[in-house]
Design an enzyme around this catalytic site. Structure first.
Site, PDB file in Angstrom:
ATOM      1  N   GLY A   1       0.780  -1.233   0.000  1.00  0.00           N
ATOM      2  CA  GLY A   1       0.000   0.000   0.000  1.00  0.00           C
ATOM      3  C   GLY A   1       0.812   1.284   0.000  1.00  0.00           C
ATOM      4  O   GLY A   1       0.330   2.318   0.458  1.00  0.00           O
TER       5      GLY A   1
ATOM      6  N   ASN B   1       1.526   3.017  -2.590  1.00  0.00           N
ATOM      7  CA  ASN B   1       0.822   3.940  -3.497  1.00  0.00           C
ATOM      8  C   ASN B   1      -0.405   4.537  -2.819  1.00  0.00           C
ATOM      9  O   ASN B   1      -0.699   5.723  -2.986  1.00  0.00           O
ATOM     10  CB  ASN B   1       0.435   3.233  -4.793  1.00  0.00           C
ATOM     11  CG  ASN B   1       1.594   3.192  -5.779  1.00  0.00           C
ATOM     12  OD1 ASN B   1       2.023   4.231  -6.274  1.00  0.00           O
ATOM     13  ND2 ASN B   1       2.110   2.002  -6.032  1.00  0.00           N
TER      14      ASN B   1
ATOM     15  N   ILE C   1     -10.437  -7.239 -12.782  1.00  0.00           N
ATOM     16  CA  ILE C   1     -11.687  -6.504 -12.523  1.00  0.00           C
ATOM     17  C   ILE C   1     -12.806  -7.119 -13.378  1.00  0.00           C
ATOM     18  O   ILE C   1     -12.621  -7.318 -14.588  1.00  0.00           O
ATOM     19  CB  ILE C   1     -11.499  -5.010 -12.890  1.00  0.00           C
ATOM     20  CG1 ILE C   1     -10.399  -4.384 -12.027  1.00  0.00           C
ATOM     21  CG2 ILE C   1     -12.800  -4.235 -12.736  1.00  0.00           C
ATOM     22  CD1 ILE C   1     -10.687  -4.373 -10.551  1.00  0.00           C
TER      23      ILE C   1
ATOM     24  N   ASN D   1      -5.523   2.641 -13.157  1.00  0.00           N
ATOM     25  CA  ASN D   1      -4.592   1.628 -12.650  1.00  0.00           C
ATOM     26  C   ASN D   1      -3.176   2.160 -12.745  1.00  0.00           C
ATOM     27  O   ASN D   1      -2.833   2.873 -13.696  1.00  0.00           O
ATOM     28  CB  ASN D   1      -4.722   0.357 -13.516  1.00  0.00           C
ATOM     29  CG  ASN D   1      -3.770  -0.748 -13.084  1.00  0.00           C
ATOM     30  OD1 ASN D   1      -3.663  -1.055 -11.895  1.00  0.00           O
ATOM     31  ND2 ASN D   1      -3.057  -1.352 -14.032  1.00  0.00           N
TER      32      ASN D   1
ATOM     33  N   HIS E   1       0.593   0.798 -13.273  1.00  0.00           N
ATOM     34  CA  HIS E   1       1.292  -0.408 -13.707  1.00  0.00           C
ATOM     35  C   HIS E   1       2.794  -0.118 -13.720  1.00  0.00           C
ATOM     36  O   HIS E   1       3.214   0.913 -14.258  1.00  0.00           O
ATOM     37  CB  HIS E   1       0.809  -0.814 -15.106  1.00  0.00           C
ATOM     38  CG  HIS E   1       1.418  -2.093 -15.573  1.00  0.00           C
ATOM     39  ND1 HIS E   1       1.089  -3.319 -15.027  1.00  0.00           N
ATOM     40  CD2 HIS E   1       2.376  -2.338 -16.510  1.00  0.00           C
ATOM     41  CE1 HIS E   1       1.807  -4.268 -15.617  1.00  0.00           C
ATOM     42  NE2 HIS E   1       2.592  -3.705 -16.517  1.00  0.00           N
TER      43      HIS E   1
HETATM   44  C1  GAR Z   1       3.260  -1.341  -7.447  1.00  0.00           C
HETATM   45  O1  GAR Z   1       4.559  -1.459  -7.978  1.00  0.00           O
HETATM   46  C2  GAR Z   1       2.230  -1.355  -8.562  1.00  0.00           C
HETATM   47  O2  GAR Z   1       2.643  -0.690  -9.719  1.00  0.00           O
HETATM   48  C3  GAR Z   1       2.123  -2.833  -8.801  1.00  0.00           C
HETATM   49  O3  GAR Z   1       2.082  -3.400  -7.506  1.00  0.00           O
HETATM   50  C4  GAR Z   1       2.886  -2.585  -6.642  1.00  0.00           C
HETATM   51  C5  GAR Z   1       2.073  -2.240  -5.416  1.00  0.00           C
HETATM   52  O4  GAR Z   1       2.851  -1.586  -4.459  1.00  0.00           O
HETATM   53  N1  GAR Z   1       0.956  -3.141  -9.570  1.00  0.00           N
HETATM   54  C6  GAR Z   1       0.907  -4.128 -10.450  1.00  0.00           C
HETATM   55  O5  GAR Z   1       1.835  -4.862 -10.663  1.00  0.00           O
HETATM   56  C7  GAR Z   1      -0.412  -4.255 -11.198  1.00  0.00           C
HETATM   57  N2  GAR Z   1      -0.268  -5.118 -12.322  1.00  0.00           N
HETATM   58  P1  GAR Z   1       2.184  -0.884  -3.197  1.00  0.00           P
HETATM   59  O6  GAR Z   1       1.216  -1.910  -2.587  1.00  0.00           O
HETATM   60  O7  GAR Z   1       3.324  -0.600  -2.269  1.00  0.00           O
HETATM   61  O8  GAR Z   1       1.469   0.347  -3.658  1.00  0.00           O
END
Ligand code: GAR
Length: 202
Positions: A12, A14, A94, A108, A110
């Protein structure tokens, strides 16, 4: 007040970047209404609770089949009357019905420069491919896998000595900038989608 739901599966960071931007007044007239995870152990849920935000888990594992999960997930989302849904490291597909219903309202983050390296472990894919520049993308979600119109991207160098973790960490720093920035642009109604192209009003 814009109502934002954030979907998470892991740490989490982000989500935290968005919460910090709201707290700092960079994103205004916006509340994070709910944080939803598919993973009961996601630290992101703790971050939400610490902020006094409703945090809940809804996992495909608790349902008989995918259709049952999809229906329950969409019903849950509907309960919150969200204006914007942010997938911030949400690793569940989703439901098609949700994409249709919330068209143009789901974004999203990525960890790759789309259209390269869609799907899981984008950072590992970039390292294995041998690219010299990697990065991240915030895009609208459409029916495809990481194929929706691109809103914002940021690039980072790939270094010879990079491991998966060092590259992922370098990309994550950029994610924490562009994801809150896009939420802010959304909140200020400055995004216009025309086919594949997203215009940002200055
Ligand atoms: C992030 O690097 C995000 O871009 C990736 O998961 C991580 C979550 O980090 N998302 C994906 O790979 C989606 N395909 P966080 O939980 O610390 O925000």
């Amino acid at each position: 007040m814009l109502r934002v739901g954030v979907m998470v599966s892991g740490g989490g960071t982000n989500l935290q970047a968005i919460l910090d931007a709201v707290d700092a007044g960079k994103i205004t007239d916006t509340e994070i209404t709910v944080v939803i995870s598919n993973n009961p152990g996601a630290y992101a849920l703790e971050r939400a609770k610490k902020h006094g935000i409703e945090a809940l888990c809804i996992s495909p594992k608790d349902y008989e089949n995918r259709d049952a999960f999809n229906e329950a997930f969409l019903n849950k989302i509907d309960e919150y009357h969200l204006d914007l849904i942010v997938l911030a490291g949400f690793l569940v597909k989703i439901p098609a019905a949700m994409i249709e219903k919330y068209e143009g309202k789901i974004i999203n983050i990525h960890p790759a420069l789309l259209p390269a390296f869609t799907g899981l472990d984008a950072q590992g894919q970039a390292l294995n491919y041998g690219v010299k520049i990697a990065g991240c993308t915030v895009h609208f979600v459409d029916a495809g896998m990481d194929t929706g119109p691109i809103i914002m991207q940021a690039a980072v160098p790939v270094l010879d000595e990079d491991t998966h973790d060092t590259l992922a960490a370098r990309i994550l720093v950029q994610e924490h900038t562009i994801l809150p920035e896009v939420v802010k642009l959304w909140a200020e109604d400055r995004l216009t989608v025309n086919g594949r192209k997203v215009k940002i009003r200055k």
